[in-house]
Design an enzyme around this catalytic site. Structure first.
Site, PDB file in Angstrom:
ATOM      1  N   HIS A 189       0.833  -1.203   0.000  1.00  0.00           N
ATOM      2  CA  HIS A 189       0.000   0.000   0.000  1.00  0.00           C
ATOM      3  C   HIS A 189       0.869   1.255   0.000  1.00  0.00           C
ATOM      4  O   HIS A 189       1.833   1.312   0.753  1.00  0.00           O
ATOM      5  CB  HIS A 189      -0.924  -0.004   1.229  1.00  0.00           C
ATOM      6  CG  HIS A 189      -1.647  -1.296   1.403  1.00  0.00           C
ATOM      7  ND1 HIS A 189      -1.432  -2.115   2.497  1.00  0.00           N
ATOM      8  CD2 HIS A 189      -2.526  -1.935   0.604  1.00  0.00           C
ATOM      9  CE1 HIS A 189      -2.182  -3.198   2.365  1.00  0.00           C
ATOM     10  NE2 HIS A 189      -2.845  -3.116   1.228  1.00  0.00           N
ATOM     11  N   LYS A 642       0.921  14.488   7.170  1.00  0.00           N
ATOM     12  CA  LYS A 642      -0.519  14.751   7.329  1.00  0.00           C
ATOM     13  C   LYS A 642      -0.782  15.547   8.607  1.00  0.00           C
ATOM     14  O   LYS A 642      -1.687  16.380   8.666  1.00  0.00           O
ATOM     15  CB  LYS A 642      -1.257  13.413   7.365  1.00  0.00           C
ATOM     16  CG  LYS A 642      -2.770  13.511   7.542  1.00  0.00           C
ATOM     17  CD  LYS A 642      -3.406  12.169   7.246  1.00  0.00           C
ATOM     18  CE  LYS A 642      -4.846  12.115   7.745  1.00  0.00           C
ATOM     19  NZ  LYS A 642      -4.967  11.662   9.120  1.00  0.00           N
TER      20      LYS A 642
END
EC number: 4.1.1.31
Length: 1001
Positions: A189, A642
């Site tokens: 991922h 983030k």
């Protein structure tokens, strides 16, 4: 004298331009021209296929869309008219045509990707040739810039030549080569968005393109035939579904990742060794590359269970067995090939006594092989030895199959035993297999013979062993604390684990670590979560006993915050036999993953407390000639970005590395830093060479571990020369960073400036992302985040918590993916401009200082380079269309305010980046990259508008009551269609934009 005065003197001293730099600039220009030339063929092929597969009226609209998107450089009213015409053309399409258009543009970008990969491959081969010529013709340049400042990738030959000219002692280089430990860890991922089936067709197209565009002389008929084959292959590709019809299983992801080992890496790694040996012999002829592998591989695919309930102990067990099967298959094939080659007869060559003695032992162990082969190979001892070796591999494969079928929880008795009950017929370890091969090699060398095929196999054995890649277990820290809390409640302790303070937890965990009695009672019905946590450790113990510790020794703890997070895992490992306190040994390397800015800042204090514990230090593995304890630490780029934005995240990671290395050195601990870099800039991605050179001096020391994300595997490892280029790039960067000190890292005033920039950038980023109450709604409505979650490309959920809609539960990958699709790319640059502007407001003269940093400090240059590249991909015209079309009416005013903030920050960042680089346009210093990005930016515009049109209709449908799934085929895109068909169209545009942007998240 000021820093700027020093800088001016340095600049004035550069009387001679650096040859490597000049050659690279020339190569970039050549690559750009080559792309333009070869692009003509690709566009012609694309148009031919589209015309043959689509109705004429659709083709004309499609070509008009592409023509409009190719009109670069227009502004003002003309640009508005162009956008309006694109929108009107899309409105004329029915859903079937819109889907065809999305597929056509997606096909175009993937053809361009193939083309660029081939050009990169050709450029790499050219750089090897060019480097050898320049080495012969170039005298030493005393005025060349410091090697640490060179950020253009170097070949082995170029690097070793430069090191020699810089008087790097042979002993220093030799010691580093002995200690060098590069580990590349494949992850699933973010997942590769292209189907495996389509990838296969792309490789076929790439091969045919390479033949057609090569310098090889073909007759006219041969060229015509190649052209026809290409058209046929692309048409077959066109008629293949690009979308995954089912969500992939974890084992599907395992199969996909291992494909690159089977097709490319297994054969590429021996070539890499030959290249480094050859280059070393030219500049440092007295140094030999150690036989031990300096570059190995790891994998999270099938073992990363953080937030993925599909990764069970059984899945990890089957993954290990599957990897072992692939290696055994390859080794059996190689041994058969060797047996065919080594037909040496004892009549014409001597054989070592050791080999003859081993043949006698093999005769007793495998009497049936002796009966079958002895007469045929009576005078051919190497063939006979390899027959025995092949038989042992077959028994090893048989044992592996039995273990795979039985599962991890079932004990399988040893069945492959010889006449001696203490002797196994199968190989119990890779060392046994390697000793057999070395026995053959030593015998050949003793008689003045060599065998490249055997040397290749030995290199593969050193690198891949039987495991192919080491599996890293990863789990989130709270899973361990919750399991231990349930245990303490069952044991009825005065305080449950969760009720303890951090100090109380550490004391209790340390006491239990040193207690010999078992802590976890058997035959207790634990909760499902706790049972699975315990089962992972039981499976690990079984896996290591069967396959050796190399198969799975690393345990990564995500969201590590405290000392207790590491001790919890050590305690569970001790309970299940992976840690033995009495013998001070551990078969598990516990690796904290520090992800948020706060955790990065606290990491040194956490490790300081652990390093002060004699018990902890004794459980660390030993490395190097000094037998130092080794601590591996993982640094998270995704969540820290983030959390605090691009600039702040990168600076906190940079600072953490320095602090952790200083701490480790003070305790006599060797440090291996594990960089969790993503494919996109917003998750730590970017050119590997530049990123490695930007690491603080003294932190690598030849050791590094890096994630290779699923989405970038194809771009790095799909072709042999591309793989070699990437591997050589990483290796030379590690050597360069480790050997050549970068003096600028230790400049206090620069560090202070970067700290100010990081704080200001973080404040501006968090004010928008975390403090603005409308940002979550903006992201949900204006980007295709909800539709992205419906792509069947990953076994892992997009959110950590099911049903949650807040940003904290959203993974970093879809966070970046959503902003990329809508052309904001916000995580990769937002906050940088404001930080720079505020610094310059406090002292306008600092613009010269920032320019100096960009020229002399690899870390700062890396930051600016990444921001520049990202800014070049931002398209606020398209982004504005997403906002105005997809944003709800009630949020219009709030969304306009957010867009204005983003737009102003973009303009500010762009202006200041250009001021710092001194360039008139973004990427103007890299013509090849500029051409590629410009081509993609222009051609991707219609896909964005198509996506918006489909999302508008799909979301309107989703707001309506359930209706028939019947598709109405007449009318434009605004008419009524089924949800499933509209979703399919939207997903196809997501695929196409991902291909055009060359990444997902």
């Amino acid at each position: 004298m000021t820093e700027l005065d020093n800088f001016s003197m340095l600049e004035a001293s550069k009387q001679v331009p650096d040859r490597k730099e000049s050659s690279q600039i020339l190569a970039d220009h050549m690559s750009g021209r080559l792309l333009q030339k070869r692009l003509e063929l690709v566009e012609d092929l694309w148009e031919t296929v589209v015309r043959s597969e689509c109705p004429l009226e659709q083709v004309e609209r499609l070509l008009r869309l592409k023509q409009l998107s190719n009109s670069s450089g227009i502004v003002g009213e003309e640009q508005t008219n162009q956008i309006n015409e694109i929108v009107e053309l899309i409105k004329e399409m029915d859903l079937a045509e819109a889907i065809s258009a999305a597929r056509a543009f997606s096909l175009y970008f993937q053809l361009v990707n193939i083309l660029e990969q081939r050009i990169e491959e050709d450029s790499y081969l050219e750089s090897i040739s060019r480097g050898q010529e320049e080495k012969i013709n170039t005298s030493i340049d005393p005025f060349a810039p410091p090697l640490a400042s060179q950020t253009a990738p170097a070949t082995f030959s170029e690097l070793f030549d430069r090191l020699r000219r810089l008087n790097v002692p042979p002993g220093q280089l030799e010691e580093l080569l002995r200690e060098m430990d590069i580990r590349l860890v494949f992850t699933a991922h973010p997942t590769e968005i292209v189907r495996h089936t389509v990838r296969h067709k792309q490789r076929r197209v790439a091969s045919l393109l390479q033949q057609l565009q090569s310098d090889e002389v073909f007759s006219l008929s041969e060229r015509d035939n190649l052209r026809l084959q290409l058209e046929e292959e692309i048409r077959l590709w066109w008629r293949t579904d690009e979308l995954h019809q089912f969500k992939p299983t974890v084992l599907d992801e395992v199969d996909y990742a291992l494909h690159y080992f089977q097709q490319v890496l297994f054969d590429a790694m021996p070539q890499l060794r030959r290249r480094i040996c050859s280059a070393l012999s030219q500049s440092y002829p007295d140094i030999d590359v150690p036989q031990e592998a300096f570059c190995t591989f790891g994998s999270w695919v099938g073992s990363d269970r953080d937030g993925n309930p599909s990764v069970t102990p059984e899945i990890t067990w089957r993954t290990a067995c599957y990897q072992r099967k692939l290696m055994l298959d390859r080794y059996m094939h190689s041994v058969q090939e060797l047996r065919n080659q080594l037909s040496i007869s004892m009549q014409w060559s001597q054989v070592s006594t050791q080999l003859l003695e081993s043949l006698e032992m093999d005769r007793v162990r495998f009497p049936h092989i002796y009966e079958e082969r002895a007469a045929r190979y009576r005078l051919e001892p190497y063939r006979l030895k390899l027959s025995y070796t092949l038989e042992r591999l077959k028994f090893t494969q048989q044992r592996n199959q039995e273990l795979s079928e039985a599962g991890w929880a079932t004990t399988i008795e040893r069945t492959n035993v010889s006449n001696n009950p203490d002797e196994d017929l199968h190989y119990c370890s890779i060392d046994e297999f390697r000793r057999d091969l070395e026995l053959i090699r030593n015998s050949l060398v003793a008689t003045n013979l060599s065998c490249e095929q055997l040397d290749t196999l030995l290199t593969q054995v050193h690198i891949f062993a039987f495991s192919l890649a080491s599996l890293d277990i990863r789990q989130e820290s709270t899973r361990h604390s919750e399991a231990i809390d349930e245990l303490t409640r069952y044991l009825n302790l005065p305080k449950s684990y969760i009720e303890m303070t951090e100090d109380e937890k550490v004391i209790w965990l340390m006491d239990e670590l040193q207690t010999l009695r078992p802590l976890i009672p058997s035959a207790v019905q634990w909760s499902k979560s706790t049972e699975e946590t315990f089962a992972v450790f039981r499976m690990l113990d079984r896996l290591q006993k069967e396959f050796g510790s190399r198969i799975c020794r690393s345990y990564v703890i995500s969201m590590s915050h405290t000392v207790s997070d590491l001790l919890e895992v050590l305690l569970l490992a001790k309970e299940y036999g992976l840690v033995d306190i009495s013998s001070e040994s551990s078969d598990l390397l516990v690796i904290p993953l520090f992800e948020t800015v706060e955790d990065l800042q606290h990491a040194p204090s956490v490790m300081e407390e652990l390093f002060q514990s004699e018990i902890y230090l004794k459980l660390l593995p030993r490395v190097g000639e000094k037998s130092q304890p080794l601590q591996e630490l993982m640094l998270g780029y995704s969540d820290s970005n983030k959390d605090s934005g691009f600039l702040s995240s990168n600076w906190e990671i940079h600072q953490a590395q320095i602090a952790l290395q200083n701490l480790a050195s003070s305790h006599g601990v060797a440090l291996r830093l594990f960089h969790g870099r993503g494919g996109s800039v917003g998750r730590g991605g970017g050119p590997a060479y530049q990123a490695i050179l930007a690491q603080p001096s003294g932190t690598l020391k030849g050791r590094i571990k890096i994630t290779e994300q699923g989405e970038v595997l194809a771009s790095k490892y799909s072709l042999p020369e591309l793989a070699l280029y990437n591997l050589e790039t990483v290796t030379t960067a590690v050597l360069q960073n480790s050997l050549v000190t970068n003096q600028w890292d230790a400049t206090p005033s620069w560090n202070e400036l970067m700290t100010r920039l990081a704080v200001r950038s973080r404040q501006h980023y968090r004010a928008l992302v975390h403090d603005n109450p409308d940002l979550v709604a903006f992201f949900q409505e204006v980007t295709p985040i909800e539709e992205i979650s419906k792509l069947q490309i990953s076994s892992r959920p997009a959110r950590r918590k099911t049903g949650a809609k807040d940003l904290s539960s959203l993974r970093a990958i879809p966070w970046v993916f959503g902003w990329t699709q809508s052309r904001f790319l916000l995580p990769s640059w937002f906050g940088v401009g404001t930080a720079l502007e505020e610094e310059l407001k406090s002292d306008p003269d600092h613009i010269e200082l920032l320019r100096m940093l960009n020229q002399r400090w690899p870390f700062f240059r890396m930051l600016i380079s990444k921001v520049e590249m990202t800014l070049s991909k931002v398209d606020l015209e398209v982004a504005y269309h997403y906002m105005t079309s997809l944003g709800s009416h009630e949020n219009r005013e709030a969304f306009n305010c957010i867009f204005e903030i983003i737009s102003n920050e973009y303009k500010l960042t762009r202006r200041l980046v250009l001021e710092i680089t001194g360039k008139p346009k973004l990427l103007s210093a890299d013509p090849a990259l500029q051409l590629s990005v410009d081509l993609r930016n222009r051609t991707i515009v219609p896909l964005g508008f198509l996506q918006v049109a489909l999302l508008c209709r799909l979301r309107d449908q989703n707001r309506q009551p359930p209706m028939s799934e019947t598709l109405l085929t007449e009318g434009d895109i605004g008419r009524t269609y089924s949800r499933s068909e509209l979703l399919r169209g939207a997903l196809l545009t997501i695929n196409g934009i991902a291909a055009g942007m060359r990444n997902t998240g």
